[in-house]
Structure formats: C-alpha cells, structure tokens
Design an enzyme around this catalytic site. Structure first.
Site, PDB file in Angstrom:
ATOM      1  N   ILE A  31      35.125  68.009  49.135  1.00 15.48           N
ATOM      2  CA  ILE A  31      33.666  68.149  49.197  1.00 15.48           C
ATOM      3  C   ILE A  31      33.039  68.056  47.800  1.00 15.48           C
ATOM      4  CG2 ILE A  31      33.495  70.677  48.926  1.00 15.48           C
ATOM      5  CD1 ILE A  31      31.609  70.649  51.369  1.00 15.48           C
ATOM      6  N   ASN A  86      47.439  73.371  43.109  1.00 13.13           N
ATOM      7  CA  ASN A  86      47.107  74.622  42.432  1.00 13.13           C
ATOM      8  C   ASN A  86      47.682  75.773  43.248  1.00 13.13           C
ATOM      9  OD1 ASN A  86      45.605  73.282  40.422  1.00 13.13           O
ATOM     10  ND2 ASN A  86      43.813  73.194  41.758  1.00 13.13           N
ATOM     11  N   GLY A  92      44.830  78.446  39.553  1.00 15.55           N
ATOM     12  CA  GLY A  92      43.459  78.033  39.877  1.00 15.55           C
ATOM     13  C   GLY A  92      43.234  77.733  41.347  1.00 15.55           C
ATOM     14  N   SER A  94      41.748  78.113  44.789  1.00 15.39           N
ATOM     15  CA  SER A  94      40.540  78.784  45.284  1.00 15.39           C
ATOM     16  C   SER A  94      40.499  78.875  46.802  1.00 15.39           C
ATOM     17  CB  SER A  94      39.284  78.071  44.767  1.00 15.39           C
ATOM     18  OG  SER A  94      39.205  76.755  45.262  1.00 15.39           O
ATOM     19  N   HIS A  99      47.244  73.086  49.969  1.00 17.93           N
ATOM     20  CA  HIS A  99      46.643  71.750  49.989  1.00 17.93           C
ATOM     21  C   HIS A  99      47.104  70.987  48.760  1.00 17.93           C
ATOM     22  CE1 HIS A  99      43.912  74.653  48.118  1.00 17.93           C
ATOM     23  NE2 HIS A  99      43.572  73.687  47.280  1.00 17.93           N
TER      24      HIS A  99
HETATM   25  P1  5GP Z   1      41.819  74.584  44.898  1.00 25.33           P
HETATM   26  O1  5GP Z   1      40.843  75.011  43.837  1.00 25.33           O
HETATM   27  O2  5GP Z   1      42.129  75.724  45.856  1.00 25.33           O
HETATM   28  O3  5GP Z   1      43.038  73.908  44.385  1.00 25.33           O
HETATM   29  O4  5GP Z   1      41.099  73.453  45.725  1.00 25.33           O
HETATM   30  C1  5GP Z   1      40.222  73.691  46.770  1.00 25.33           C
HETATM   31  C2  5GP Z   1      39.435  72.417  46.972  1.00 25.33           C
HETATM   32  O5  5GP Z   1      38.824  72.481  48.237  1.00 25.33           O
HETATM   33  C3  5GP Z   1      38.319  72.239  45.939  1.00 25.33           C
HETATM   34  O6  5GP Z   1      38.534  70.992  45.260  1.00 25.33           O
HETATM   35  C4  5GP Z   1      37.057  72.238  46.765  1.00 25.33           C
HETATM   36  O7  5GP Z   1      36.094  71.335  46.298  1.00 25.33           O
HETATM   37  C5  5GP Z   1      37.564  71.872  48.161  1.00 25.33           C
HETATM   38  N1  5GP Z   1      36.798  72.413  49.250  1.00 25.33           N
HETATM   39  C6  5GP Z   1      36.356  73.698  49.394  1.00 25.33           C
HETATM   40  N2  5GP Z   1      35.692  73.842  50.556  1.00 25.33           N
HETATM   41  C7  5GP Z   1      35.733  72.629  51.169  1.00 25.33           C
HETATM   42  C8  5GP Z   1      35.213  72.147  52.411  1.00 25.33           C
HETATM   43  O8  5GP Z   1      34.598  72.875  53.204  1.00 25.33           O
HETATM   44  N3  5GP Z   1      35.445  70.837  52.715  1.00 25.33           N
HETATM   45  C9  5GP Z   1      36.123  70.009  51.857  1.00 25.33           C
HETATM   46  N4  5GP Z   1      36.276  68.735  52.246  1.00 25.33           N
HETATM   47  N5  5GP Z   1      36.622  70.428  50.678  1.00 25.33           N
HETATM   48  C10 5GP Z   1      36.430  71.714  50.347  1.00 25.33           C
END
Ligand code: 5GP
Ligand code: ZN
Length: 113
Positions: A31, A86, A92, A94, A99
């Site tokens: 997103i 991550n 990092g 989130s 994923h």
């Molecule tokens: P992290 O920081 O956990 O490695 O990555 C989480 C990712 O999920 C971030 O890049 C963030 O932009 C993405 N993300 C969070 N919420 C959503 C969502 O509702 N839909 C999509 N497509 N991506 C999301």
C-alpha cells in the site's frame, strides 16, 4: 489470529487484488510502495514472523521463494531485485504476519538504515 490484517487480506476479505494466489499463499502490491515494484508475498496461514517458522513450513517457504521468482519475471525485473523479510522489533517488522517484500525497478542502496 482471524482479525490479523494479512490473514484478512489472504482470505480476500478486504478486496485486495492478488497478483498471484494459491491455496497457501498470496501476493499483492504494498500500500506504501518503496520502489516501482513493491510486492508482498504472504502465507495464508498465520505465522507471526520468520522466527516462528516450524519444520513443517519448509515446503511453504520454498513455494514462496518460487512465487517471488515468477513475480520478478512478470514485473520485468531482469536487472535485479531485493527480497526482504523484516523480523521482530529490531528488524523493523510492523505487521505481525510473515511477509516477504519484493522490491525492484530502481537501483537499491546498501546497507539499509
Ligand atoms: P513490515 O514493516 O512489517 O516489514 O512491512 C509491512 C508492509 O505492509 C509495509 O510495507 C506496509 O506499507 C504494508 N501494509 C500495511 N498495511 C497494508 C495494507 O492494508 N495493504 C497493503 N497492500 N499493504 C499494507
Ligand atoms: Zn495473520
């Protein structure tokens, strides 16, 4: 973890467009893209992070990497790309559902911050 965001996306509850889907995994665009191509690949089953993998997840992880290879080809990333997982607070992470980020379409810097 039925209310987990990526569990819900994996079940198709949020109407997310999948670039690739099997019974066990789904791929969709981030997103908040950090590169021209920024795709997330998730297992449909809830796994909190890479640190929570179990021996029975081995085949699923291979399937995810093969899916990433196919997606990179579909996206035309012949000059290369980066795969990021991550993990935990220092990594990092989130969203608390495993994923894999597939990033490409520009020259990526190293090291990360
Ligand atoms: P992290 O920081 O956990 O490695 O990555 C989480 C990712 O999920 C971030 O890049 C963030 O932009 C993405 N993300 C969070 N919420 C959503 C969502 O509702 N839909 C999509 N497509 N991506 C999301
Ligand atoms: Zn989940």
């Amino acid at each position: 973890m039925s209310d987990c965001l990526f569990c819900r996306i994996g079940r198709g509850e949020l109407g997310t467009q999948f670039l690739l889907e099997t019974d066990q995994l789904a791929a969709f665009r981030d997103i908040n893209p950090q590169a021209p191509t920024h795709i997330l690949v998730i297992p449909k089953k809830h796994i909190q992070s890479l640190a929570d993998l179990q021996p029975e997840d081995q085949g699923l992880m291979g399937d995810i990497l093969m899916a990433i290879k196919s997606l990179a080809e579909q996206e035309g990333l012949e000059d290369g790309y980066r795969v990021v997982v991550n993990t935990g607070p220092d990594g990092g992470q989130s969203v608390g559902h495993l994923h894999f980020h597939l990033l490409g379409g520009r020259s990526l810097q190293w090291p990360p911050g």
